[in-house]
Design a protein around this motif. Structure first.
Motif, PDB file in Angstrom:
ATOM      1  N   ALA A  12       0.821  -1.211   0.000  1.00  0.00           N
ATOM      2  CA  ALA A  12       0.000   0.000   0.000  1.00  0.00           C
ATOM      3  C   ALA A  12       0.853   1.258   0.000  1.00  0.00           C
ATOM      4  N   VAL A  15       1.884   2.026  -3.491  1.00  0.00           N
ATOM      5  CA  VAL A  15       0.808   2.669  -4.249  1.00  0.00           C
ATOM      6  C   VAL A  15       0.815   4.171  -3.989  1.00  0.00           C
ATOM      7  N   ASP A  16       0.871   4.533  -2.718  1.00  0.00           N
ATOM      8  CA  ASP A  16       0.831   5.946  -2.351  1.00  0.00           C
ATOM      9  C   ASP A  16       2.046   6.692  -2.900  1.00  0.00           C
ATOM     10  N   VAL A  19       1.662   7.308  -6.697  1.00  0.00           N
ATOM     11  CA  VAL A  19       0.729   8.412  -6.945  1.00  0.00           C
ATOM     12  C   VAL A  19       1.401   9.745  -6.659  1.00  0.00           C
ATOM     13  N   HIS A  46      -7.161  -1.072  -2.289  1.00  0.00           N
ATOM     14  CA  HIS A  46      -6.460   0.169  -1.971  1.00  0.00           C
ATOM     15  C   HIS A  46      -5.927   0.833  -3.241  1.00  0.00           C
ATOM     16  N   ALA A  47      -5.352   0.028  -4.131  1.00  0.00           N
ATOM     17  CA  ALA A  47      -4.773   0.578  -5.356  1.00  0.00           C
ATOM     18  C   ALA A  47      -5.837   1.174  -6.265  1.00  0.00           C
ATOM     19  N   SER A  50      -6.848   4.586  -5.488  1.00  0.00           N
ATOM     20  CA  SER A  50      -5.908   5.678  -5.753  1.00  0.00           C
ATOM     21  C   SER A  50      -6.337   6.539  -6.921  1.00  0.00           C
TER      22      SER A  50
END
Length: 246
Positions: A12, A15-16, A19, A46-47, A50
């Motif tokens: 996760a 992913v953040d 982004v 979660h992805a 985004s």
């Protein structure tokens, strides 16, 4: 030309970071240290949240890409679940014992994905002729190929990647990956003619404790997606000088 930046992540935080750094798309996996395995449902959720397009790895086990009994049906099921969860595409690969692409398995994956994007991953780099394999992927209706040009990294495979781009004739996107970094991405794009690149943009974390390694919980330091490296890649791509006539 506009170049798409895809970042592969396996948690996760990755992913953040992708982004925050300005990625255009995410390849979502688990266990990148094993070459990437299928992500968990929670990580996929979660992805997708985004807002970036997510291509989910469909690879249920580590090891090579010659599939065993039941693997195709299992992967078709995983494709359906990933797309139902909001993935924009899936990333797959399969080889025959002789190293050629497994056309039957790849056709089944393409059919299962329906209108979603399908990426042929770096299994293509283990084929005897990645250029010939590019034609196979085109005939099967695949949308993207992730490749290092059959070399350990994309820089060493740039000439072969250029041949793959030429063979594709715009029918499929050739996306260089493996070793792509801010200090080489402009050269790679110029040499290959590709319009998309793939990178982990990662940094090594602390080495695990010796006890963790001894007990089999770790094999070495994990790597983590770094927003600053993603941002540096984005800048290097956007500020490169293109050849005349490009």
């Amino acid at each position: 030309m506009t170049v798409l930046l895809e970042i592969c992540v396996d948690d996760a935080a990755g992913v953040d970071a992708a982004v925050a750094g300005g990625a255009d798309r995410i390849e979502l996996c688990s266990a990148l240290e094993l070459g990437g395995l299928s992500p968990s449902p929670a990580l996929l959720r979660h992805a997708v949240g985004s807002g970036l397009p997510i291509h989910a790895m469909i690879r249920p086990r580590a090891g090579g890409f010659v599939l065993q009994d039941g693997d195709v049906a299992f992967m078709v099921d995983e494709i359906g679940l990933a797309l139902a969860a909001g993935a924009a595409g899936v990333v797959v690969g399969a080889l025959q014992v002789d190293g050629q692409l497994d056309r039957d398995a790849l056709a089944a994956f393409r059919e299962a994905a329906r209108d979603a994007h399908v990426v042929l991953h770096r299994a293509i780099d283990l084929t005897p002729d990645p250029v010939a394999a590019t034609e196979v992927a085109c005939a099967l209706g695949y949308d993207h190929i992730l490749s290092s040009g059959g070399a350990p990294n994309a820089i060493d495979g740039a000439a072969r990647l250029a041949e793959m781009v030429a063979a594709a004739r715009g029918r499929i996107s050739i996306m260089p990956g493996a070793g792509v970094a801010p200090d080489n991405v402009a050269h790679l794009l110029a040499q290959s003619g590709a319009r998309a690149v793939h990178s982990s943009a990662s940094v090594a974390l602390a080495h695990p404790a010796e006890r963790e390694v001894r007990m089999g919980f770790a094999t070495g330091p994990r790597r983590a997606t770094d927003a600053a490296k993603v941002r540096a890649l984005r800048s290097a791509i956007d500020n490169r000088h293109e050849p005349q006539g490009a």
